[in-house]
Design a protein around this motif. Structure first.
Motif, PDB file in Angstrom:
ATOM      1  N   ASP A   1       0.762  -1.289   0.063  1.00  0.00           N
ATOM      2  CA  ASP A   1       0.107  -0.058  -0.010  1.00  0.00           C
ATOM      3  C   ASP A   1       0.800   1.277   0.007  1.00  0.00           C
ATOM      4  OD1 ASP A   1      -2.384  -1.246   0.001  1.00  0.00           O
ATOM      5  OD2 ASP A   1      -2.193  -1.524   2.216  1.00  0.00           O
ATOM      6  N   ILE A   2       1.952   1.150   0.561  1.00  0.00           N
ATOM      7  CA  ILE A   2       2.746   2.313   1.016  1.00  0.00           C
ATOM      8  C   ILE A   2       4.397   1.833   0.904  1.00  0.00           C
ATOM      9  CG2 ILE A   2       3.579   4.251   2.433  1.00  0.00           C
ATOM     10  CD1 ILE A   2       0.460   4.385   3.749  1.00  0.00           C
ATOM     11  N   ARG A   3       5.033   2.293   0.019  1.00  0.00           N
ATOM     12  CA  ARG A   3       6.517   2.013   0.012  1.00  0.00           C
ATOM     13  C   ARG A   3       7.290   3.102   0.702  1.00  0.00           C
ATOM     14  NH1 ARG A   3       8.503   2.456  -5.256  1.00  0.00           N
ATOM     15  NH2 ARG A   3      10.441   2.990  -4.267  1.00  0.00           N
ATOM     16  N   LEU A   4       7.764   2.687   2.027  1.00  0.00           N
ATOM     17  CA  LEU A   4       8.617   3.635   2.944  1.00  0.00           C
ATOM     18  C   LEU A   4      10.096   3.912   2.062  1.00  0.00           C
ATOM     19  CD1 LEU A   4       7.225   2.305   6.250  1.00  0.00           C
ATOM     20  CD2 LEU A   4       6.956   4.472   5.131  1.00  0.00           C
ATOM     21  N   GLN A   5      10.452   4.907   2.711  1.00  0.00           N
ATOM     22  CA  GLN A   5      11.840   5.254   2.379  1.00  0.00           C
ATOM     23  C   GLN A   5      12.729   4.231   2.822  1.00  0.00           C
ATOM     24  OE1 GLN A   5      12.748   8.290   0.877  1.00  0.00           O
ATOM     25  NE2 GLN A   5      15.185   8.159   1.137  1.00  0.00           N
ATOM     26  N   GLY A   6      13.763   3.581   2.042  1.00  0.00           N
ATOM     27  CA  GLY A   6      14.636   2.554   2.441  1.00  0.00           C
ATOM     28  C   GLY A   6      15.858   3.185   3.165  1.00  0.00           C
ATOM     29  N   GLU A   7      16.534   4.034   2.631  1.00  0.00           N
ATOM     30  CA  GLU A   7      17.754   4.498   2.816  1.00  0.00           C
ATOM     31  C   GLU A   7      17.656   6.022   3.369  1.00  0.00           C
ATOM     32  OE1 GLU A   7      21.144   4.135   0.272  1.00  0.00           O
ATOM     33  OE2 GLU A   7      20.687   2.037   0.115  1.00  0.00           O
ATOM     34  N   ILE A   8      18.671   6.344   4.396  1.00  0.00           N
ATOM     35  CA  ILE A   8      18.329   7.674   5.073  1.00  0.00           C
ATOM     36  C   ILE A   8      19.098   8.700   3.946  1.00  0.00           C
ATOM     37  CG2 ILE A   8      18.943   9.135   6.999  1.00  0.00           C
ATOM     38  CD1 ILE A   8      19.579   6.647   8.518  1.00  0.00           C
ATOM     39  N   PRO A   9      18.391   9.845   3.494  1.00  0.00           N
ATOM     40  CA  PRO A   9      18.886  10.695   2.100  1.00  0.00           C
ATOM     41  C   PRO A   9      19.880  11.526   2.903  1.00  0.00           C
ATOM     42  CG  PRO A   9      16.694  11.327   2.845  1.00  0.00           C
ATOM     43  CD  PRO A   9      16.830   9.911   3.600  1.00  0.00           C
ATOM     44  N   TYR A  10      21.302  10.998   3.194  1.00  0.00           N
ATOM     45  CA  TYR A  10      22.120  11.944   3.797  1.00  0.00           C
ATOM     46  C   TYR A  10      23.229  11.684   2.978  1.00  0.00           C
ATOM     47  CZ  TYR A  10      25.604  13.545   7.217  1.00  0.00           C
ATOM     48  OH  TYR A  10      26.549  14.366   7.753  1.00  0.00           O
ATOM     49  N   ASP A  11      23.724  12.988   2.539  1.00  0.00           N
ATOM     50  CA  ASP A  11      24.995  13.110   1.690  1.00  0.00           C
ATOM     51  C   ASP A  11      26.026  14.193   2.465  1.00  0.00           C
ATOM     52  OD1 ASP A  11      26.695  14.088  -0.060  1.00  0.00           O
ATOM     53  OD2 ASP A  11      25.306  14.506  -1.603  1.00  0.00           O
ATOM     54  N   PRO A  12      27.063  13.433   2.726  1.00  0.00           N
ATOM     55  CA  PRO A  12      28.249  13.986   3.834  1.00  0.00           C
ATOM     56  C   PRO A  12      28.761  15.397   2.795  1.00  0.00           C
ATOM     57  CG  PRO A  12      29.010  11.780   2.952  1.00  0.00           C
ATOM     58  CD  PRO A  12      27.520  12.034   2.693  1.00  0.00           C
ATOM     59  N   LYS A  13      28.511  15.304   1.572  1.00  0.00           N
ATOM     60  CA  LYS A  13      29.117  16.736   0.916  1.00  0.00           C
ATOM     61  C   LYS A  13      28.076  17.858   1.173  1.00  0.00           C
ATOM     62  CE  LYS A  13      29.376  14.661  -3.205  1.00  0.00           C
ATOM     63  NZ  LYS A  13      29.037  13.195  -2.728  1.00  0.00           N
ATOM     64  N   CYS A  14      26.936  17.545   1.571  1.00  0.00           N
ATOM     65  CA  CYS A  14      25.988  18.581   1.742  1.00  0.00           C
ATOM     66  C   CYS A  14      26.051  19.251   3.322  1.00  0.00           C
ATOM     67  CB  CYS A  14      24.507  18.249   1.496  1.00  0.00           C
ATOM     68  SG  CYS A  14      24.114  17.763  -0.125  1.00  0.00           S
ATOM     69  N   SER A  15      25.599  20.571   3.267  1.00  0.00           N
ATOM     70  CA  SER A  15      25.732  21.254   4.553  1.00  0.00           C
ATOM     71  C   SER A  15      24.528  20.567   5.419  1.00  0.00           C
ATOM     72  CB  SER A  15      25.115  22.421   4.539  1.00  0.00           C
ATOM     73  OG  SER A  15      23.734  22.694   4.314  1.00  0.00           O
ATOM     74  N   TYR A  16      24.883  20.597   6.781  1.00  0.00           N
ATOM     75  CA  TYR A  16      23.955  20.306   7.921  1.00  0.00           C
ATOM     76  C   TYR A  16      22.433  20.562   7.538  1.00  0.00           C
ATOM     77  CZ  TYR A  16      22.129  19.414  12.484  1.00  0.00           C
ATOM     78  OH  TYR A  16      21.389  18.843  13.496  1.00  0.00           O
ATOM     79  N   ASP A  17      22.369  21.842   7.253  1.00  0.00           N
ATOM     80  CA  ASP A  17      20.982  22.405   6.988  1.00  0.00           C
ATOM     81  C   ASP A  17      20.308  21.754   5.583  1.00  0.00           C
ATOM     82  OD1 ASP A  17      20.993  23.935   9.320  1.00  0.00           O
ATOM     83  OD2 ASP A  17      21.343  25.831   8.231  1.00  0.00           O
ATOM     84  N   GLU A  18      21.157  21.714   4.655  1.00  0.00           N
ATOM     85  CA  GLU A  18      20.415  20.977   3.389  1.00  0.00           C
ATOM     86  C   GLU A  18      19.961  19.417   3.775  1.00  0.00           C
ATOM     87  OE1 GLU A  18      22.680  21.488  -0.002  1.00  0.00           O
ATOM     88  OE2 GLU A  18      21.345  20.168  -1.346  1.00  0.00           O
ATOM     89  N   ASN A  19      20.938  18.575   4.612  1.00  0.00           N
ATOM     90  CA  ASN A  19      20.853  17.307   4.869  1.00  0.00           C
ATOM     91  C   ASN A  19      19.455  17.187   5.636  1.00  0.00           C
ATOM     92  OD1 ASN A  19      22.641  15.495   3.675  1.00  0.00           O
ATOM     93  ND2 ASN A  19      24.149  16.463   4.621  1.00  0.00           N
TER      94      ASN A  19
END
Ligand code: ASP
Ligand code: MG
Length: 419
Positions: free
Chosen positions: A90-108
């Motif tokens: 019914d609902i596919r939940l997000q599998g991985e945490i969308p974190y990118d170490p190259k991005c700033s804290y606030d963007e992550n």
């Protein structure tokens, strides 16, 4: 005309809450021919939990982040199951945490924290659909266009209203649209957030874009009260208010609505209703052009977690007029939210929300002034005060600073003293 309903995290904290949303939506559909826009925030305390995920990742604590993430997913899966929904199909939940170490804290932060609203709205939309309602899920990061001021994104009203209006005015649009509060997206497809508790603001913007007949915020209180029932044992419901009184309440720190909520509604003369989630046919409070004012009872508003910063000229040649613009420039650049200002011949004091930006701002202020500060303060604003009310409010509290006019008193109080 369209109606906009907003449900906060406390309302959709469990399966029963989602069932109650269905009940309230069905009541609305009985008398609204033009459809219902349903704005939902993240379930329960999900936003705080997602903030912890970001903080762990930023600190390099991957295991802790993952454990927190799994808790969040489990929490949603449990709610889905008790609603009879199948996670995965019914609902596919997000599998991985969308974190990118190259991005700033606030963007992550924005990529991760926005998932709370994505999950909650998917659950509510699919549940309503399965109950036989005509429903559409809207992905606000694609519809509510913002700039990339991560965590405090500014909405592009021209672009957003055109897209949202077109989506709403389509022939054969389903009766109920479920949309996320608090989140939007940039032109290049990155998710953004509008600032904590921003779902009310989203609801107000949608009300404005759709020329709604009204916007209703469903709360776990009977409406707008003259004090926080968690602090004051006896509270009174304010049934009718003017926009300007509501703005003052929100800006003083009343938890009942986000300060940005009023303007988009006032611009188009759209009434804002605040109603009890547990008792949908109750009247609640109504804020409108023809609202009753000034408010007839004293109103107590607490703004917590304040810091009082006092600046004194280094060489005693304090020229207030010259220093003011410098001080406020620094405060503005560090995104501090000022709740009170007081000046004397040689000092100026500002009370601000104690956010993580404060330390840097103080550092910069120290280059120009002798700076002292006090933390763990609350600001109590009493509107409609009298000498008796003020005396009673001051009793037993340690007060750092006070400002009073004939009808309004503002006290900077050391926390843990009195109430
Ligand atoms: N979920 C977001 C928050 O808790 C937005 C909201 O609830 O209005 O800040
Ligand atoms: Mg919330």
């Amino acid at each position: 005309m369209a109606k906009v309903y907003k449900f906060g995290g406390a309302s959709v904290k469990d399966a029963d809450g989602v069932r109650n949303v269905e009940r309230i939506v069905r009541l609305a559909l009985q008398d609204s021919s033009d459809g219902l826009m349903v704005v939902v925030s993240a379930m329960g305390k999900t936003t705080n939990a997602l903030e912890r995920v970001v903080a762990f990742l930023d600190a390099g604590k991957e295991e802790e982040a993952l454990a927190q993430w799994v808790d969040i997913i489990d929490f949603h899966v449990a709610i889905m199951k008790s609603l009879g929904l199948q996670p995965g199909s019914d609902i596919r939940l997000q599998g991985e945490i969308p974190y990118d170490p190259k991005c700033s804290y606030d963007e992550n932060y924005d990529q991760i924290v926005s998932l709370g609203e994505i999950m909650s709205t998917q659950i509510v939309a699919v549940y309503l659909l399965k109950q036989g309602l005509s429903v559409e899920w809207w992905n606000m990061p694609k519809l509510l266009r913002t700039d990339d001021t991560w965590r405090e994104a500014k909405v592009d009203n021209t672009a957003s209203s055109a897209v949202i209006r077109a989506g709403w005015d389509r022939p054969r649009r389903p009766q109920v649209v479920v949309a996320q509060g608090f989140i939007g997206g940039t032109a290049d497809g990155r998710r953004t957030t509008l600032g904590r508790e921003g779902s009310d603001y989203t609801a107000a913007l949608l009300g404005n874009y759709l020329d709604a007949e009204s916007v209703t915020i469903w709360k776990d209180v009977p409406g707008i009260l003259n004090a926080d029932p968690r602090i004051e044992p006896e509270t009174v419901l304010i049934p009718s208010l003017r926009y300007m009184d509501a703005v003052e309440l929100a800006n003083s720190g009343a938890q009942v609505m986000h300060p940005k909520t009023i303007r988009p509604l006032e611009n188009k003369h759209i009434p804002l209703l605040v109603k009890p989630f547990g008792d949908p046919t109750a009247e609640g409070s109504r804020i409108a052009d023809d609202g009753v004012g000034p408010i007839g009872v004293p109103v107590y508003i607490w703004r917590k977690n304040q810091i009082l910063i006092t600046m004194r000229a280094k060489d005693f040649a304090f020229v207030l007029e010259e220093s003011l613009s410098e001080i406020f420039d620094i405060i503005h650049r560090h995104r501090l939210k000022v709740s009170l200002i007081q000046s004397s011949a040689v000092t100026i004091s500002v009370c601000v929300d104690n956010t993580r930006f404060v330390a840097d701002a103080i550092k910069e202020l120290q280059a120009h002034f002798n700076v002292t500060y006090n933390e763990n303060l609350s600001l109590l604003t009493i509107r409609g005060t009298t000498p008796e009310i003020l005396a009673h409010a001051q009793a037993g509290k340690q007060i750092m600073l006070s400002q009073t006019t004939r009808r309004t008193a503002r006290l900077v109080v050391v926390e843990n003293h009195g109430k």
